[in-house]
Design a protein around this motif. Structure first.
Motif, PDB file in Angstrom:
ATOM      1  N   ASP A 268       0.876  -1.165   0.000  1.00  0.00           N
ATOM      2  CA  ASP A 268       0.000   0.000   0.000  1.00  0.00           C
ATOM      3  C   ASP A 268       0.917   1.220   0.000  1.00  0.00           C
ATOM      4  O   ASP A 268       1.489   1.573  -1.011  1.00  0.00           O
ATOM      5  CB  ASP A 268      -0.943  -0.057   1.195  1.00  0.00           C
ATOM      6  CG  ASP A 268      -2.157   0.841   1.030  1.00  0.00           C
ATOM      7  OD1 ASP A 268      -2.076   1.810   0.264  1.00  0.00           O
ATOM      8  OD2 ASP A 268      -3.195   0.583   1.668  1.00  0.00           O
ATOM      9  N   GLY A 269       1.114   1.875   1.126  1.00  0.00           N
ATOM     10  CA  GLY A 269       2.033   3.006   1.173  1.00  0.00           C
ATOM     11  C   GLY A 269       3.459   2.565   1.429  1.00  0.00           C
ATOM     12  O   GLY A 269       3.710   1.460   1.920  1.00  0.00           O
ATOM     13  N   MET A 270       4.413   3.449   1.096  1.00  0.00           N
ATOM     14  CA  MET A 270       5.835   3.137   1.264  1.00  0.00           C
ATOM     15  C   MET A 270       6.598   4.394   1.659  1.00  0.00           C
ATOM     16  O   MET A 270       6.158   5.511   1.410  1.00  0.00           O
ATOM     17  CB  MET A 270       6.435   2.618  -0.045  1.00  0.00           C
ATOM     18  CG  MET A 270       5.788   1.387  -0.610  1.00  0.00           C
ATOM     19  SD  MET A 270       6.647   0.791  -2.094  1.00  0.00           S
ATOM     20  CE  MET A 270       6.290   2.106  -3.264  1.00  0.00           C
ATOM     21  N   THR A 271       7.774   4.183   2.257  1.00  0.00           N
ATOM     22  CA  THR A 271       8.695   5.280   2.525  1.00  0.00           C
ATOM     23  C   THR A 271      10.121   4.734   2.464  1.00  0.00           C
ATOM     24  O   THR A 271      10.320   3.523   2.385  1.00  0.00           O
ATOM     25  CB  THR A 271       8.402   5.945   3.882  1.00  0.00           C
ATOM     26  OG1 THR A 271       9.133   7.161   3.989  1.00  0.00           O
ATOM     27  CG2 THR A 271       8.767   5.035   5.056  1.00  0.00           C
ATOM     28  N   VAL A 272      11.111   5.623   2.494  1.00  0.00           N
ATOM     29  CA  VAL A 272      12.514   5.200   2.443  1.00  0.00           C
ATOM     30  C   VAL A 272      13.314   5.926   3.520  1.00  0.00           C
ATOM     31  O   VAL A 272      12.973   7.038   3.930  1.00  0.00           O
ATOM     32  CB  VAL A 272      13.165   5.483   1.065  1.00  0.00           C
ATOM     33  CG1 VAL A 272      12.521   4.635  -0.021  1.00  0.00           C
ATOM     34  CG2 VAL A 272      13.072   6.964   0.696  1.00  0.00           C
ATOM     35  N   ASP A 273      14.383   5.270   3.991  1.00  0.00           N
ATOM     36  CA  ASP A 273      15.292   5.935   4.920  1.00  0.00           C
ATOM     37  C   ASP A 273      16.503   6.474   4.158  1.00  0.00           C
ATOM     38  O   ASP A 273      16.602   6.332   2.934  1.00  0.00           O
ATOM     39  CB  ASP A 273      15.683   5.011   6.081  1.00  0.00           C
ATOM     40  CG  ASP A 273      16.518   3.795   5.665  1.00  0.00           C
ATOM     41  OD1 ASP A 273      17.140   3.827   4.579  1.00  0.00           O
ATOM     42  OD2 ASP A 273      16.560   2.807   6.444  1.00  0.00           O
ATOM     43  N   VAL A 274      17.426   7.112   4.881  1.00  0.00           N
ATOM     44  CA  VAL A 274      18.551   7.774   4.220  1.00  0.00           C
ATOM     45  C   VAL A 274      19.484   6.791   3.524  1.00  0.00           C
ATOM     46  O   VAL A 274      20.252   7.175   2.637  1.00  0.00           O
ATOM     47  CB  VAL A 274      19.348   8.633   5.228  1.00  0.00           C
ATOM     48  CG1 VAL A 274      18.520   9.810   5.712  1.00  0.00           C
ATOM     49  CG2 VAL A 274      19.852   7.792   6.400  1.00  0.00           C
ATOM     50  N   ARG A 275      19.443   5.532   3.895  1.00  0.00           N
ATOM     51  CA  ARG A 275      20.271   4.519   3.243  1.00  0.00           C
ATOM     52  C   ARG A 275      19.573   3.888   2.035  1.00  0.00           C
ATOM     53  O   ARG A 275      20.144   3.013   1.387  1.00  0.00           O
ATOM     54  CB  ARG A 275      20.671   3.438   4.249  1.00  0.00           C
ATOM     55  CG  ARG A 275      21.660   3.954   5.294  1.00  0.00           C
ATOM     56  CD  ARG A 275      22.267   2.816   6.090  1.00  0.00           C
ATOM     57  NE  ARG A 275      23.291   3.300   7.012  1.00  0.00           N
ATOM     58  CZ  ARG A 275      23.923   2.526   7.895  1.00  0.00           C
ATOM     59  NH1 ARG A 275      23.640   1.233   7.948  1.00  0.00           N
ATOM     60  NH2 ARG A 275      24.837   3.027   8.706  1.00  0.00           N
ATOM     61  N   GLY A 276      18.357   4.303   1.776  1.00  0.00           N
ATOM     62  CA  GLY A 276      17.631   3.778   0.635  1.00  0.00           C
ATOM     63  C   GLY A 276      16.807   2.547   0.918  1.00  0.00           C
ATOM     64  O   GLY A 276      16.195   1.989   0.003  1.00  0.00           O
ATOM     65  N   ASN A 277      16.772   2.096   2.179  1.00  0.00           N
ATOM     66  CA  ASN A 277      15.904   0.974   2.524  1.00  0.00           C
ATOM     67  C   ASN A 277      14.446   1.365   2.290  1.00  0.00           C
ATOM     68  O   ASN A 277      14.044   2.500   2.579  1.00  0.00           O
ATOM     69  CB  ASN A 277      16.091   0.563   3.985  1.00  0.00           C
ATOM     70  CG  ASN A 277      17.467   0.009   4.263  1.00  0.00           C
ATOM     71  OD1 ASN A 277      17.931  -0.887   3.571  1.00  0.00           O
ATOM     72  ND2 ASN A 277      18.128   0.547   5.275  1.00  0.00           N
ATOM     73  N   ILE A 278      13.668   0.417   1.787  1.00  0.00           N
ATOM     74  CA  ILE A 278      12.262   0.656   1.479  1.00  0.00           C
ATOM     75  C   ILE A 278      11.410   0.029   2.571  1.00  0.00           C
ATOM     76  O   ILE A 278      11.576  -1.151   2.902  1.00  0.00           O
ATOM     77  CB  ILE A 278      11.900   0.024   0.123  1.00  0.00           C
ATOM     78  CG1 ILE A 278      12.864   0.476  -0.977  1.00  0.00           C
ATOM     79  CG2 ILE A 278      10.460   0.344  -0.261  1.00  0.00           C
ATOM     80  CD1 ILE A 278      12.926  -0.474  -2.153  1.00  0.00           C
ATOM     81  N   TYR A 279      10.496   0.793   3.126  1.00  0.00           N
ATOM     82  CA  TYR A 279       9.574   0.316   4.152  1.00  0.00           C
ATOM     83  C   TYR A 279       8.199   0.233   3.495  1.00  0.00           C
ATOM     84  O   TYR A 279       7.588   1.261   3.191  1.00  0.00           O
ATOM     85  CB  TYR A 279       9.546   1.261   5.346  1.00  0.00           C
ATOM     86  CG  TYR A 279      10.884   1.385   6.057  1.00  0.00           C
ATOM     87  CD1 TYR A 279      11.065   0.840   7.325  1.00  0.00           C
ATOM     88  CD2 TYR A 279      11.963   2.040   5.458  1.00  0.00           C
ATOM     89  CE1 TYR A 279      12.293   0.951   7.979  1.00  0.00           C
ATOM     90  CE2 TYR A 279      13.187   2.145   6.097  1.00  0.00           C
ATOM     91  CZ  TYR A 279      13.342   1.602   7.359  1.00  0.00           C
ATOM     92  OH  TYR A 279      14.558   1.706   7.997  1.00  0.00           O
ATOM     93  N   ALA A 280       7.735  -0.987   3.252  1.00  0.00           N
ATOM     94  CA  ALA A 280       6.495  -1.213   2.529  1.00  0.00           C
ATOM     95  C   ALA A 280       5.449  -1.839   3.451  1.00  0.00           C
ATOM     96  O   ALA A 280       5.787  -2.432   4.479  1.00  0.00           O
ATOM     97  CB  ALA A 280       6.751  -2.116   1.324  1.00  0.00           C
ATOM     98  N   THR A 281       4.186  -1.741   3.065  1.00  0.00           N
ATOM     99  CA  THR A 281       3.102  -2.270   3.890  1.00  0.00           C
ATOM    100  C   THR A 281       2.358  -3.334   3.100  1.00  0.00           C
ATOM    101  O   THR A 281       1.747  -3.061   2.080  1.00  0.00           O
ATOM    102  CB  THR A 281       2.135  -1.156   4.315  1.00  0.00           C
ATOM    103  OG1 THR A 281       1.678  -0.451   3.148  1.00  0.00           O
ATOM    104  CG2 THR A 281       2.830  -0.151   5.224  1.00  0.00           C
ATOM    105  N   ASP A 282       2.443  -4.572   3.582  1.00  0.00           N
ATOM    106  CA  ASP A 282       1.754  -5.682   2.945  1.00  0.00           C
ATOM    107  C   ASP A 282       1.589  -6.790   3.969  1.00  0.00           C
ATOM    108  O   ASP A 282       2.557  -7.221   4.591  1.00  0.00           O
ATOM    109  CB  ASP A 282       2.556  -6.189   1.741  1.00  0.00           C
ATOM    110  CG  ASP A 282       1.846  -7.314   1.013  1.00  0.00           C
ATOM    111  OD1 ASP A 282       0.649  -7.155   0.702  1.00  0.00           O
ATOM    112  OD2 ASP A 282       2.481  -8.361   0.773  1.00  0.00           O
ATOM    113  N   GLY A 283       0.338  -7.220   4.164  1.00  0.00           N
ATOM    114  CA  GLY A 283       0.090  -8.245   5.168  1.00  0.00           C
ATOM    115  C   GLY A 283       0.194  -7.681   6.572  1.00  0.00           C
ATOM    116  O   GLY A 283       0.063  -6.468   6.792  1.00  0.00           O
ATOM    117  N   PRO A 284       0.479  -8.520   7.569  1.00  0.00           N
ATOM    118  CA  PRO A 284       0.452  -8.093   8.975  1.00  0.00           C
ATOM    119  C   PRO A 284       1.759  -7.481   9.462  1.00  0.00           C
ATOM    120  O   PRO A 284       2.062  -7.533  10.648  1.00  0.00           O
ATOM    121  CB  PRO A 284       0.156  -9.398   9.706  1.00  0.00           C
ATOM    122  CG  PRO A 284       0.816 -10.439   8.871  1.00  0.00           C
ATOM    123  CD  PRO A 284       0.677  -9.981   7.442  1.00  0.00           C
ATOM    124  N   ALA A 285       2.552  -6.910   8.556  1.00  0.00           N
ATOM    125  CA  ALA A 285       3.858  -6.375   8.958  1.00  0.00           C
ATOM    126  C   ALA A 285       4.298  -5.283   7.999  1.00  0.00           C
ATOM    127  O   ALA A 285       3.811  -5.179   6.870  1.00  0.00           O
ATOM    128  CB  ALA A 285       4.901  -7.493   8.979  1.00  0.00           C
TER     129      ALA A 285
END
Length: 296
Positions: free
Chosen positions: A221-238
């Motif tokens: 669904d929504g996503m964001t990134v940290d300064v190192r380029g890691n992607i934080y995504a939303t899917d399922g229960p986590a």
């Protein structure tokens, strides 16, 4: 809910996922307002933007037309994608609402969903039909690029079934767009069976979308990134954490299925998570990436 706290974890040592507020219908679109040290986020079905701060807790920020994704532009003004409004709006410093764009070539958008900002001030947003109650006017579910200075909107991506979350890499050389996959609501039946995925595209220094570099075979669904380029995504229960090249590195369990995430707090090391009826947070090791050129 305790996340993986190994040495490679993005989660801060001894940090746990905490519930900050609850009692809403479907939370989405969190954005941190540094000048006010508070979080604004959407409660879509209730047509309200909510606000939360450590000092004041939860309250209504203002009414909306079913706002979904939110972010700050380079000047720190709130940008919101509205389902019922079928538009992208800006909240001015005095609280007035400016409709930035609601049509493409004379046709109304489906229901703008989520938005990213580039260092040239352009807004890139997804337009699936999740909030659309009537017929499509635009014959697809596209990703648009809009320039608030010129008022020009262009369709930059037409090949996805249900484009959803969208975010640039910290250096803006890549654009990540999530596709939640085929659905009968697409006006073209050839899109009905497309698998979900997070797609990474090359972006030129001039801001032109280039070739697809890779895909993660899992939606978001929504996503964001940290300064190192890691992607934080939303899917399922986590919250699913991927490295910049799409390798899954970690899962951060959340008591309710998350819909969107953003960074905030004084040091930008708090990950805020909107998840169904509630708002959660967890402390992380790396700060979130701010758009290059942001003055906030």
């Amino acid at each position: 809910a305790r996340a993986d706290e190994g040495p490679t974890s993005v989660v801060a040592p001894d940090a746990t996922v905490q519930k900050l507020a609850t009692g809403m219908r479907f939370t989405e679109g969190p954005v941190w307002l540094p000048a006010k040290q508070k979080l604004v986020f959407s409660d879509i079905p209730n047509s309200q933007l909510m606000q939360w701060s450590a000092s004041d807790g939860l309250s209504v920020f203002r009414a909306s037309e079913q706002a979904n994704g939110n972010l700050l532009d380079l000047q720190g003004r709130l940008i919101s994608c509205q389902h019922a409004g079928r538009n992208v709006v800006r909240t001015e410093a005095d609280g007035q609402i400016t409709v930035l764009v609601d049509r493409f070539q004379g046709k109304r958008f489906n229901s703008p969903n989520d938005v990213a900002v580039r260092s040239d001030g352009t807004l890139w947003f997804t337009d699936p039909p999740w909030g659309l109650t009537g017929p499509h006017e635009i014959p697809g579910h596209w990703v648009f690029k809009f320039d608030p200075e010129t008022g020009k909107a262009e369709a930059v991506l037409k090949s996805l079934a249900m484009p959803n979350g969208i975010v640039f890499s910290p250096d803006e050389r890549r654009l990540y767009v999530s596709d939640t996959g085929g659905h009968k609501r697409h006006p073209d039946p050839t899109f009905h069976t497309m698998p979900p995925g997070i797609h990474c595209y090359q972006v030129s220094p001039e801001g032109q979308l280039g070739k697809k570099l890779f895909s993660i075979p899992r939606g978001s669904d929504g996503m964001t990134v940290d300064v190192r380029g890691n992607i934080y995504a939303t899917d399922g229960p986590a919250v699913q954490v991927y490295d910049a090249d799409g390798k899954l590195s970690e899962q951060i369990p959340v008591p309710e299925n998350p819909a969107n995430v953003c960074f905030g707090g004084e040091d930008f090391k708090t990950l805020f998570i909107t998840a169904r009826t509630s708002l959660y947070c967890v402390r992380v090791k790396q700060p979130g990436a701010k758009p290059p050129g942001a003055t906030w």
